[in-house]
Scaffold this active site. Structure first.
Site, mmCIF file in Angstrom:
data_model
loop_
_atom_site.group_PDB
_atom_site.id
_atom_site.type_symbol
_atom_site.label_atom_id
_atom_site.label_comp_id
_atom_site.label_asym_id
_atom_site.label_seq_id
_atom_site.Cartn_x
_atom_site.Cartn_y
_atom_site.Cartn_z
ATOM 1 N N LYS A 1 -6.819 60.763 17.219
ATOM 2 C CA LYS A 1 -7.856 60.592 16.209
ATOM 3 C C LYS A 1 -9.199 60.671 16.935
ATOM 4 O O LYS A 1 -9.298 60.382 18.122
ATOM 5 C CB LYS A 1 -7.697 59.226 15.525
ATOM 6 N N CYS B 1 -19.160 65.518 11.527
ATOM 7 C CA CYS B 1 -19.683 64.161 11.444
ATOM 8 C C CYS B 1 -21.119 64.260 10.973
ATOM 9 O O CYS B 1 -21.830 65.198 11.331
ATOM 10 C CB CYS B 1 -19.666 63.490 12.819
ATOM 11 N N ASN C 1 -11.626 71.485 9.366
ATOM 12 C CA ASN C 1 -11.580 70.085 8.971
ATOM 13 C C ASN C 1 -11.471 69.999 7.445
ATOM 14 O O ASN C 1 -11.330 71.016 6.761
ATOM 15 C CB ASN C 1 -12.830 69.366 9.485
HETATM 16 C C1 LIG Z 1 -6.391 60.465 6.778
HETATM 17 C C2 LIG Z 1 -7.039 61.586 7.545
HETATM 18 C C3 LIG Z 1 -7.785 61.297 8.682
HETATM 19 C C4 LIG Z 1 -8.404 62.315 9.401
HETATM 20 N N1 LIG Z 1 -9.115 62.001 10.520
HETATM 21 C C5 LIG Z 1 -9.688 62.998 11.245
HETATM 22 C C6 LIG Z 1 -10.379 62.708 12.454
HETATM 23 O O1 LIG Z 1 -10.484 61.551 12.891
HETATM 24 N N2 LIG Z 1 -10.926 63.744 13.123
HETATM 25 C C7 LIG Z 1 -10.817 65.051 12.707
HETATM 26 O O2 LIG Z 1 -11.315 65.951 13.374
HETATM 27 N N3 LIG Z 1 -10.139 65.346 11.570
HETATM 28 C C8 LIG Z 1 -9.583 64.355 10.838
HETATM 29 N N4 LIG Z 1 -8.882 64.664 9.701
HETATM 30 C C9 LIG Z 1 -8.781 66.078 9.271
HETATM 31 C C10 LIG Z 1 -7.479 66.695 9.760
HETATM 32 O O3 LIG Z 1 -7.418 66.710 11.152
HETATM 33 C C11 LIG Z 1 -7.307 68.133 9.225
HETATM 34 O O4 LIG Z 1 -8.368 68.926 9.700
HETATM 35 C C12 LIG Z 1 -7.302 68.173 7.715
HETATM 36 O O5 LIG Z 1 -6.556 67.092 7.218
HETATM 37 C C13 LIG Z 1 -6.739 69.469 7.152
HETATM 38 O O6 LIG Z 1 -5.388 69.626 7.505
HETATM 39 P P1 LIG Z 1 -4.161 69.241 6.516
HETATM 40 O O7 LIG Z 1 -4.421 69.931 5.217
HETATM 41 O O8 LIG Z 1 -2.948 69.684 7.240
HETATM 42 O O9 LIG Z 1 -4.215 67.772 6.355
HETATM 43 C C14 LIG Z 1 -8.274 63.657 8.968
HETATM 44 C C15 LIG Z 1 -7.510 63.943 7.828
HETATM 45 C C16 LIG Z 1 -6.890 62.932 7.117
HETATM 46 C C17 LIG Z 1 -6.088 63.278 5.912
#
Ligand SMILES: Cc1cc2nc3c(=O)[nH]c(=O)nc-3n(C[C@H](O)[C@H](O)[C@H](O)COP(=O)(O)O)c2cc1C
Ligand code: FES
Lengths: 247, 316
Positions: free
Chosen positions: B46, B131, B193
């Site tokens: 994370k 961010c 992201n």
């Molecule tokens: C609960 C949650 C927490 C996330 N925390 C971060 C994070 O700390 N840093 C980051 O770069 N992306 C974060 N993301 C984004 C994911 O890394 C990813 O880019 C995004 O969920 C799209 O992929 P997915 O559709 O497979 O979930 C987070 C996503 C979710 C759902």
């Protein structure tokens, strides 16, 4: 394993999950995947209290209410399907050694996490007094299970006849308190929690939160505040049961 | 006998035994109780900030149609606790560890890079530029090419391992941002992201998440993520890591054809904790069925000649 209505409000889902039944403790929960077979949605699994379990048969039982899309989909699962279930999860209720009498206060579906506690405590010879509250009779759950497991007293109160009035519940609690109570366990209501903490007895409360992982890495179940250095405990991993100190 | 297909890929100087890894924020050592983490191509933490922060208030999650919203807000226990308590837990597994870092100012990214440089056990950094930039009125750091380039260059100067940059899809030109990252010295681009989204409960007249706006992820965002990967891969020479809505082996193959060298899986791990390891097994089987010797043959191999669509297609 089996699936169907308990009242007009609630459904019961019985699952064959020996690994979970083996380890479950009162107050723990499971994460149920709502997406079926090869489906990739609904995305989020649902946290569900384990209503009861049986080590001998490997059966666990979940009681839930259809509130949204996820639980609606869940209600359509039929017997014979394989449902991804992760658990038992979280920290459950603790019965400190030397406990003689406890009070359980539950509201609505929140009583689901208390029924197993009633059974375990009663089996240890603890004097269990439960008050279960709900909007109406069909929204009450767990009373019979508490009685069957040997609770000394099970009082069911509802909003539509006024018996769940907070003043009446407070008076009931005060009488039990006068008998000497070592621990009060609360689930499902902030108002019941306030009554419990006001007694000065040590309180364990089971909290609910929206969850994604259920095991502590997503931080979806906590809370914070911009500018603050530390977030609240994780409901899934540090809870769902939290001990409040006796005043 | 037919040899097993070769799943190895290279992210610049970082070789992976297979192209499947978790997305930041959707993975942690806790998963080691449920899956064999050693099967993964890499591990991703994370996002870590230099100083502790608590994230946003509850509710932080909401279900949407074929997706989800999160307003977790990246709580972090800060660099010190990360080094002392979190990082050592990843040493139980062999896949390379990619540490995601974040900040609210350009300086904050340089600070976290400085504090983590020379810390053993980090194979690469992934700079999360999704961010809010406190120096630019809360606009995302990753929305401006010059800021992205400055952040990447500064981090790159301070660390000795490869630096990846994770882009936000909430921009006008993902190609321009990808090029800025490459110019700044990035070894790979991660795209993308979460999309900015929102859900409302009209009965309570409130947003469904504690902050009105939240990150939209899951299968519903796949077409947008795929398009971003395609555009980024066209714009730069460095490898692209595809992320957004991946939940099946078919999704993985689609991203690889669109130009991804590797992929990350986020929300689908919530749906089923074993999604990544199941996909890795399925990828091997699928390539073998198709007679593909190495997954590398498929990277960017999307055919855009007629009769299928030509590039770039315009909607409407
Ligand atoms: C609960 C949650 C927490 C996330 N925390 C971060 C994070 O700390 N840093 C980051 O770069 N992306 C974060 N993301 C984004 C994911 O890394 C990813 O880019 C995004 O969920 C799209 O992929 P997915 O559709 O497979 O979930 C987070 C996503 C979710 C759902
Ligand atoms: S539900 Fe993921 S950390 Fe609690």
């Amino acid at each position: 394993m089996d699936h169907g209505p308990v009242t007009s409000e609630y459904l019961r889902l019985g699952l064959h999950a020996p690994a979970i039944a083996d380890l479950a403790q009162p107050g723990q929960f499971v994460m149920l995947t709502v997406a079926r077979d090869a489906d990739t949605a609904p995305v989020l699994p649902r946290p569900m209290a384990i209503f009861r379990w049986e080590r001998r048969t490997g059966r666990i039982e979940i009681v839930y209410r259809v509130v949204g899309e996820g639980t609606h989909r869940l209600s359509q699962w039929s017997v014979g399907q394989v449902i991804v279930t992760v658990g038992p999860l979280g920290r459950g209720f603790v019965i400190p050694s030397g406990t003689r009498r406890i009070v359980l206060l539950g509201r609505g579906i929140g009583t689901c996490s208390l029924t197993a506690l009633a059974a375990v405590a009663a089996a240890q010879g603890v004097d269990v007094r439960a008050l279960l509250s709900a909007r109406h009779a069909d929204a009450l759950v767990g009373g019979d299970a508490c009685r069957a497991s040997g609770a000394r007293e099970v009082r069911e109160v509802v909003d539509n006849d006024g018996s769940s009035d907070i003043g009446l519940v407070g008076a009931w609690l005060k009488e039990r308190r006068a008998l000497g109570v070592d621990q009060i366990y609360v689930c499902g209501s902030g108002r019941l929690l306030d009554l419990a903490t006001a007694t000065g007895v040590s309180v364990q409360v089971s909290l609910e939160a929206h969850m994604a992982c259920g095991i502590g890495y997503c931080h979806g179940c906590a809370s914070g505040h911009p500018g603050l250095g530390e977030e609240s405990p994780l409901v899934c991993r540090d809870g769902p049961v939290f001990q409040l100190p006796a005043v | 006998m037919i040899a097993a297909p070769d799943l190895r890929v290279d992210l610049g100087d970082l070789p992976l035994r297979n192209p499947v890894m978790p997305a930041s924020g959707c993975f942690g050592p806790e998963l080691g109780d449920l899956i064999d983490i050693n099967r993964l191509g890499a591990m991703v933490t994370k996002t870590v900030f230099a100083e502790p922060r608590s994230g946003n208030r509850a509710h932080r999650l909401a279900e949407t149609y074929a997706g989800m919203l999160n307003s977790v807000g990246i709580p972090s226990r800060g660099a010190r606790a990360f080094i002392a308590e979190l990082l050592p837990r990843y040493r139980n597994w062999s896949p390379p560890l990619i540490v995601s870092i974040g900040g609210l100012t350009v300086g904050a990214y340089l600070e976290i890079a400085e504090r983590l440089t020379r810390v053993a056990g980090i194979a690469a950094f992934e700079v999360n530029v999704s961010c809010p930039n406190l120096e630019a009125g809360g606009l995302e750091i990753g929305a401006e090419p010059q800021v992205v380039e400055a952040v990447v260059r500064g981090v790159k100067e301070r660390v000795e391992v490869p630096v990846f940059v994770k882009l936000t899809p909430n921009v006008t030109s993902i190609a321009a941002i990808a090029r800025a990252a490459e110019t700044g010295g990035a070894s790979a681009i991660t795209a993308v992201n979460a999309l900015m989204g929102m859900a409302v409960d009209w009965r309570t007249r409130r947003p469904r998440t504690g902050t009105a706006m939240a990150g939209f992820t899951g299968p519903a965002i796949k077409p947008v993520a795929l398009r971003c990967v395609w555009q980024a891969a066209q714009a730069v020479a460095i490898p692209v890591i595809g992320v957004g809505g991946i939940a099946t082996v078919d999704d993985v193959l689609e991203f690889i054809l669109a130009g991804a060298t590797a992929v990350q899986i986020g929300s689908a791990t919530f749906t089923r904790p074993d999604t990544m390891v199941r996909i890795i097994a399925a990828l091997e089987a699928r390539l073998s069925d198709e007679g593909v010797v190495s997954v590398r043959e498929l990277i960017g191999a999307l055919r855009t000649d007629s009769p299928s669509a030509t590039v770039p297609m315009q909607a409407g």
